[in-house]
Design a protein around this motif. Structure first.
Motif, short mmCIF file in Angstrom:
data_model
loop_
_atom_site.label_atom_id
_atom_site.label_comp_id
_atom_site.label_asym_id
_atom_site.label_seq_id
_atom_site.Cartn_x
_atom_site.Cartn_y
_atom_site.Cartn_z
N GLU A 14 -15.86 40.49 26.58
CA GLU A 14 -17.25 40.04 26.53
C GLU A 14 -17.74 39.49 27.86
OE1 GLU A 14 -19.55 40.56 24.15
OE2 GLU A 14 -17.94 41.78 23.30
N ALA A 15 -16.88 38.85 28.63
CA ALA A 15 -17.29 38.33 29.94
C ALA A 15 -17.66 39.48 30.87
CB ALA A 15 -16.17 37.49 30.55
N ASP A 16 -16.88 40.55 30.82
CA ASP A 16 -17.20 41.74 31.63
C ASP A 16 -18.54 42.32 31.21
OD1 ASP A 16 -14.79 41.50 33.00
OD2 ASP A 16 -13.75 42.96 31.73
N LYS A 17 -18.77 42.40 29.90
CA LYS A 17 -20.03 42.95 29.40
C LYS A 17 -21.22 42.07 29.81
CE LYS A 17 -18.49 45.68 25.49
NZ LYS A 17 -18.63 45.91 24.04
N ARG A 18 -21.04 40.75 29.78
CA ARG A 18 -22.12 39.85 30.21
C ARG A 18 -22.45 40.08 31.69
NH1 ARG A 18 -19.50 36.22 26.89
NH2 ARG A 18 -18.39 35.25 28.63
N MET A 19 -21.40 40.23 32.51
CA MET A 19 -21.61 40.45 33.94
C MET A 19 -22.33 41.79 34.17
SD MET A 19 -20.20 42.29 36.79
CE MET A 19 -18.66 42.83 36.12
N ILE A 20 -21.91 42.81 33.46
CA ILE A 20 -22.54 44.13 33.61
C ILE A 20 -23.97 44.09 33.10
CG2 ILE A 20 -22.46 46.51 32.78
CD1 ILE A 20 -19.35 46.26 33.00
N ARG A 21 -24.21 43.42 31.97
CA ARG A 21 -25.57 43.29 31.43
C ARG A 21 -26.48 42.58 32.44
NH1 ARG A 21 -24.55 41.25 26.76
NH2 ARG A 21 -24.93 43.09 25.50
N ALA A 22 -25.96 41.54 33.09
CA ALA A 22 -26.75 40.81 34.09
C ALA A 22 -27.08 41.71 35.27
CB ALA A 22 -25.99 39.57 34.56
N ARG A 23 -26.11 42.51 35.73
CA ARG A 23 -26.37 43.43 36.84
C ARG A 23 -27.40 44.49 36.46
NH1 ARG A 23 -23.11 44.02 41.28
NH2 ARG A 23 -23.44 46.26 41.16
N LEU A 24 -27.28 45.03 35.25
CA LEU A 24 -28.24 46.02 34.79
C LEU A 24 -29.64 45.43 34.68
CD1 LEU A 24 -26.10 47.74 32.03
CD2 LEU A 24 -27.01 48.87 34.07
N THR A 25 -29.73 44.24 34.12
CA THR A 25 -31.03 43.58 33.96
C THR A 25 -31.66 43.28 35.31
OG1 THR A 25 -30.27 42.61 31.88
CG2 THR A 25 -32.19 41.59 32.93
N GLU A 26 -30.86 42.82 36.25
CA GLU A 26 -31.38 42.54 37.59
C GLU A 26 -31.87 43.82 38.26
OE1 GLU A 26 -29.91 40.73 41.90
OE2 GLU A 26 -28.51 40.81 40.23
N ALA A 27 -31.10 44.90 38.15
CA ALA A 27 -31.52 46.17 38.75
C ALA A 27 -32.80 46.68 38.11
CB ALA A 27 -30.40 47.21 38.60
N LEU A 28 -32.92 46.54 36.79
CA LEU A 28 -34.13 46.96 36.09
C LEU A 28 -35.34 46.16 36.55
CD1 LEU A 28 -35.31 48.79 33.91
CD2 LEU A 28 -34.72 47.03 32.24
N GLU A 29 -35.17 44.85 36.67
CA GLU A 29 -36.27 44.01 37.14
C GLU A 29 -36.68 44.36 38.56
OE1 GLU A 29 -34.74 40.07 36.59
OE2 GLU A 29 -35.10 40.09 34.42
N ASN A 30 -35.71 44.63 39.41
CA ASN A 30 -36.03 45.00 40.80
C ASN A 30 -36.80 46.31 40.86
OD1 ASN A 30 -34.77 42.74 41.84
ND2 ASN A 30 -32.84 43.80 42.24
N LEU A 31 -36.37 47.30 40.10
CA LEU A 31 -37.06 48.60 40.12
C LEU A 31 -38.46 48.52 39.54
CD1 LEU A 31 -34.14 50.98 39.17
CD2 LEU A 31 -35.42 51.00 41.31
N THR A 32 -38.61 47.80 38.44
CA THR A 32 -39.94 47.73 37.83
C THR A 32 -40.90 46.91 38.68
OG1 THR A 32 -39.17 45.93 36.41
CG2 THR A 32 -39.18 48.13 35.46
N SER A 33 -40.41 45.85 39.32
CA SER A 33 -41.30 45.07 40.18
C SER A 33 -41.66 45.84 41.45
CB SER A 33 -40.67 43.73 40.54
OG SER A 33 -39.57 43.89 41.39
N LEU A 34 -40.79 46.69 41.89
CA LEU A 34 -41.04 47.50 43.08
C LEU A 34 -42.26 48.40 42.89
CD1 LEU A 34 -39.90 48.40 45.89
CD2 LEU A 34 -38.63 50.14 44.63
N HIS A 35 -42.44 48.89 41.66
CA HIS A 35 -43.51 49.84 41.40
C HIS A 35 -44.66 49.25 40.58
CE1 HIS A 35 -41.35 53.14 43.18
NE2 HIS A 35 -40.28 52.78 42.52
N SER A 36 -44.63 47.96 40.32
CA SER A 36 -45.65 47.38 39.46
C SER A 36 -47.04 47.36 40.10
CB SER A 36 -45.25 45.96 39.05
OG SER A 36 -45.21 45.12 40.18
#
Length: 116
Positions: free
Chosen positions: A3-25
């Motif tokens: 679960e710790a690995d999944k939390r870390m991966i979820r955080a990385r995915l969420t951060e990448a998603l936020e960066n991409l969506t803000s880039l084109h907002s």
């Protein structure tokens, strides 16, 4: 994968998603204007085409990230779609949306048959 690995991966995915969506907002609509000079028009058309290609690439990244976030809690997250072997923490850390292990990805890119 724990679960710790999944939390870390979820955080990385969420951060990448936020960066991409803000880039084109705040992107302005793309348009081509009239130019007196054919060279200026060709230059603008090339820039326009490149911008569209980059947007399409980012949209595809967003889709992959969203799909990874959807399946992160499923039991098969972190397993290769080709051979069912664990993808590996290092690969998932580097590329959290990976769906293939390194071996199967290499085989797919090189045109070799998939691993058993």
């Amino acid at each position: 994968m724990n679960e710790a690995d999944k939390r870390m991966i979820r955080a990385r995915l969420t951060e990448a998603l936020e960066n991409l969506t803000s880039l084109h907002s705040e992107d302005a609509p793309l348009s081509l204007e009239n130019f007196a000079d054919d060279a200026d028009y060709a230059s603008q058309l090339t820039a326009h085409t490149m911008t569209l290609a980059l947007k399409e690439r980012d949209i595809e990244k967003i889709r992959r990230i969203e799909k990874a976030l959807e399946r992160i809690d499923s039991p098969d997250f972190g397993l290769c779609r080709e051979c069912d072997a664990p993808i590996g923490k290092a690969r998932l850390t580097a590329r959290p949306d990976a769906r293939l292990c390194v071996t199967c990805q290499h085989e797919r890119e090189s045109g070799l048959p998939a691993c058993a």
